[in-house]
Write a protein that holds these residues in place. Sequence first.
Motif, mmCIF file in Angstrom:
data_model
loop_
_atom_site.group_PDB
_atom_site.id
_atom_site.type_symbol
_atom_site.label_atom_id
_atom_site.label_comp_id
_atom_site.label_asym_id
_atom_site.label_seq_id
_atom_site.Cartn_x
_atom_site.Cartn_y
_atom_site.Cartn_z
ATOM 1 N N ILE A 1 0.838 -1.201 0.000
ATOM 2 C CA ILE A 1 0.000 0.000 0.000
ATOM 3 C C ILE A 1 0.870 1.247 0.000
ATOM 4 O O ILE A 1 0.531 2.257 -0.598
ATOM 5 C CB ILE A 1 -0.968 -0.020 1.204
ATOM 6 N N GLU A 2 2.032 1.170 0.666
ATOM 7 C CA GLU A 2 2.916 2.325 0.768
ATOM 8 C C GLU A 2 3.351 2.848 -0.600
ATOM 9 O O GLU A 2 3.698 4.007 -0.754
ATOM 10 C CB GLU A 2 4.160 1.982 1.586
ATOM 11 N N PHE A 3 3.358 1.973 -1.612
ATOM 12 C CA PHE A 3 3.807 2.371 -2.939
ATOM 13 C C PHE A 3 2.652 2.530 -3.932
ATOM 14 O O PHE A 3 2.866 2.602 -5.127
ATOM 15 C CB PHE A 3 4.817 1.348 -3.484
ATOM 16 N N SER A 4 1.436 2.604 -3.424
ATOM 17 C CA SER A 4 0.282 2.717 -4.307
ATOM 18 C C SER A 4 0.142 4.143 -4.820
ATOM 19 O O SER A 4 0.687 5.092 -4.264
ATOM 20 C CB SER A 4 -1.001 2.307 -3.578
ATOM 21 N N GLU A 5 -0.604 4.282 -5.899
ATOM 22 C CA GLU A 5 -0.841 5.605 -6.479
ATOM 23 C C GLU A 5 -1.749 6.445 -5.590
ATOM 24 O O GLU A 5 -1.681 7.665 -5.599
ATOM 25 C CB GLU A 5 -1.443 5.444 -7.871
ATOM 26 N N ASN A 6 -2.617 5.806 -4.815
ATOM 27 C CA ASN A 6 -3.554 6.506 -3.933
ATOM 28 C C ASN A 6 -3.065 6.547 -2.486
ATOM 29 O O ASN A 6 -3.865 6.592 -1.562
ATOM 30 C CB ASN A 6 -4.925 5.826 -3.964
ATOM 31 N N HIS A 7 -1.776 6.556 -2.304
ATOM 32 C CA HIS A 7 -1.209 6.521 -0.954
ATOM 33 C C HIS A 7 -1.747 7.669 -0.091
ATOM 34 O O HIS A 7 -2.076 7.477 1.076
ATOM 35 C CB HIS A 7 0.317 6.574 -1.024
ATOM 36 N N GLY A 8 -1.850 8.856 -0.642
ATOM 37 C CA GLY A 8 -2.335 10.015 0.109
ATOM 38 C C GLY A 8 -3.744 9.843 0.622
ATOM 39 O O GLY A 8 -4.047 10.160 1.783
ATOM 40 N N SER A 9 -4.639 9.332 -0.210
ATOM 41 C CA SER A 9 -6.027 9.172 0.237
ATOM 42 C C SER A 9 -6.158 8.080 1.292
ATOM 43 O O SER A 9 -7.021 8.154 2.164
ATOM 44 C CB SER A 9 -6.949 8.880 -0.951
ATOM 45 N N ALA B 1 -7.065 6.857 7.115
ATOM 46 C CA ALA B 1 -6.530 6.363 8.389
ATOM 47 C C ALA B 1 -6.691 7.422 9.476
ATOM 48 O O ALA B 1 -7.093 7.109 10.607
ATOM 49 C CB ALA B 1 -5.061 5.981 8.231
ATOM 50 N N ILE B 2 -6.392 8.669 9.155
ATOM 51 C CA ILE B 2 -6.552 9.760 10.128
ATOM 52 C C ILE B 2 -8.021 9.886 10.535
ATOM 53 O O ILE B 2 -8.341 10.068 11.714
ATOM 54 C CB ILE B 2 -6.047 11.101 9.538
ATOM 55 N N LEU B 3 -8.926 9.772 9.563
ATOM 56 C CA LEU B 3 -10.354 9.837 9.880
ATOM 57 C C LEU B 3 -10.784 8.676 10.768
ATOM 58 O O LEU B 3 -11.610 8.844 11.671
ATOM 59 C CB LEU B 3 -11.184 9.881 8.608
ATOM 60 N N ASP B 4 -10.230 7.482 10.512
ATOM 61 C CA ASP B 4 -10.553 6.325 11.357
ATOM 62 C C ASP B 4 -10.137 6.582 12.797
ATOM 63 O O ASP B 4 -10.889 6.304 13.733
ATOM 64 C CB ASP B 4 -9.864 5.066 10.833
ATOM 65 N N SER C 1 -11.699 7.829 18.366
ATOM 66 C CA SER C 1 -11.428 8.604 19.578
ATOM 67 C C SER C 1 -12.689 9.138 20.238
ATOM 68 O O SER C 1 -12.628 9.642 21.352
ATOM 69 C CB SER C 1 -10.483 9.770 19.263
ATOM 70 N N HIS C 2 -13.815 9.029 19.586
ATOM 71 C CA HIS C 2 -15.059 9.547 20.155
ATOM 72 C C HIS C 2 -15.801 8.533 21.029
ATOM 73 O O HIS C 2 -16.776 8.873 21.670
ATOM 74 C CB HIS C 2 -15.993 10.035 19.031
ATOM 75 N N GLY C 3 -15.343 7.295 21.043
ATOM 76 C CA GLY C 3 -16.033 6.268 21.818
ATOM 77 C C GLY C 3 -15.797 6.382 23.310
ATOM 78 O O GLY C 3 -14.798 6.922 23.768
ATOM 79 N N GLN C 4 -16.731 5.853 24.086
ATOM 80 C CA GLN C 4 -16.613 5.827 25.538
ATOM 81 C C GLN C 4 -15.869 4.594 26.020
ATOM 82 O O GLN C 4 -15.528 4.488 27.201
ATOM 83 C CB GLN C 4 -18.012 5.858 26.167
ATOM 84 N N GLY D 1 -2.004 -4.329 19.725
ATOM 85 C CA GLY D 1 -0.735 -4.835 19.213
ATOM 86 C C GLY D 1 -0.255 -4.064 18.004
ATOM 87 O O GLY D 1 0.667 -4.495 17.313
ATOM 88 N N SER D 2 -0.862 -2.931 17.725
ATOM 89 C CA SER D 2 -0.419 -2.086 16.614
ATOM 90 C C SER D 2 -0.372 -0.638 17.072
ATOM 91 O O SER D 2 -1.087 -0.241 17.987
ATOM 92 C CB SER D 2 -1.382 -2.213 15.425
ATOM 93 N N ARG D 3 0.460 0.131 16.433
ATOM 94 C CA ARG D 3 0.532 1.552 16.779
ATOM 95 C C ARG D 3 -0.786 2.258 16.433
ATOM 96 O O ARG D 3 -1.183 3.197 17.099
ATOM 97 C CB ARG D 3 1.704 2.198 16.062
ATOM 98 N N PHE D 4 -1.458 1.811 15.402
ATOM 99 C CA PHE D 4 -2.728 2.404 14.993
ATOM 100 C C PHE D 4 -3.769 2.250 16.104
ATOM 101 O O PHE D 4 -4.446 3.206 16.479
ATOM 102 C CB PHE D 4 -3.213 1.752 13.692
ATOM 103 N N GLY D 5 -3.896 1.037 16.636
ATOM 104 C CA GLY D 5 -4.858 0.794 17.702
ATOM 105 C C GLY D 5 -4.516 1.553 18.970
ATOM 106 O O GLY D 5 -5.380 2.157 19.599
ATOM 107 N N LYS D 6 -3.229 1.528 19.347
ATOM 108 C CA LYS D 6 -2.831 2.242 20.558
ATOM 109 C C LYS D 6 -3.030 3.734 20.409
ATOM 110 O O LYS D 6 -3.486 4.403 21.331
ATOM 111 C CB LYS D 6 -1.373 1.942 20.900
ATOM 112 N N LEU D 7 -2.704 4.269 19.250
ATOM 113 C CA LEU D 7 -2.891 5.698 19.021
ATOM 114 C C LEU D 7 -4.371 6.071 19.123
ATOM 115 O O LEU D 7 -4.722 7.097 19.703
ATOM 116 C CB LEU D 7 -2.332 6.119 17.658
ATOM 117 N N SER D 8 -5.230 5.227 18.597
ATOM 118 C CA SER D 8 -6.670 5.488 18.681
ATOM 119 C C SER D 8 -7.143 5.504 20.125
ATOM 120 O O SER D 8 -7.936 6.359 20.524
ATOM 121 C CB SER D 8 -7.448 4.427 17.897
ATOM 122 N N TRP D 9 -6.657 4.557 20.929
ATOM 123 C CA TRP D 9 -7.037 4.492 22.336
ATOM 124 C C TRP D 9 -6.497 5.699 23.098
ATOM 125 O O TRP D 9 -7.209 6.324 23.881
ATOM 126 C CB TRP D 9 -6.538 3.179 22.931
#
Length: 152
Positions: free
Chosen positions: A17-25, A30-33, A38-41, A48-56
Amino acid sequence: RGIFNYSHTLRGGEGFIEFSENHGSLGETAILDIWHLSHGQVFIGHLGSRFGKLSWWEAMARHNSFVPFFTVDGHSACCDIDEACGKVAPSIVSMENCLTFSREQTTKYKMDKERYWTEGSFVRFQYAEDEIAFRKRRDYKYRPPNRYNSTY
């Protein structure tokens, strides 16, 4: 997002995915996710991923309080993403170590690069041994938790 198949964004339908043409979108989604999570209670996800921990962490910052979590991968909030939690848990000797340990910031300790790809990072063991020695020097009555075992 109803479909999680991103293969159409990659040249030839394969590759990274890092080398895809739509990498920016993909980054924008991901930022929107993270923003939506972050709005959940409560957080139910993958620590086990930085994405999940960052969201929490983002959810706790947004609510300015602890957000209860259930981790679907069994990772502790104290474990780094590349640590085998069951093996490294005994070396988490204090809440300070849990919350502030950052392997990337510990230049004193070296990873075994051969073992890293099969077992993960064990830098925390080296750090814990030094932390225990420091606490013993400061307070002769200090005893590490019974579960601590520096062998792995």
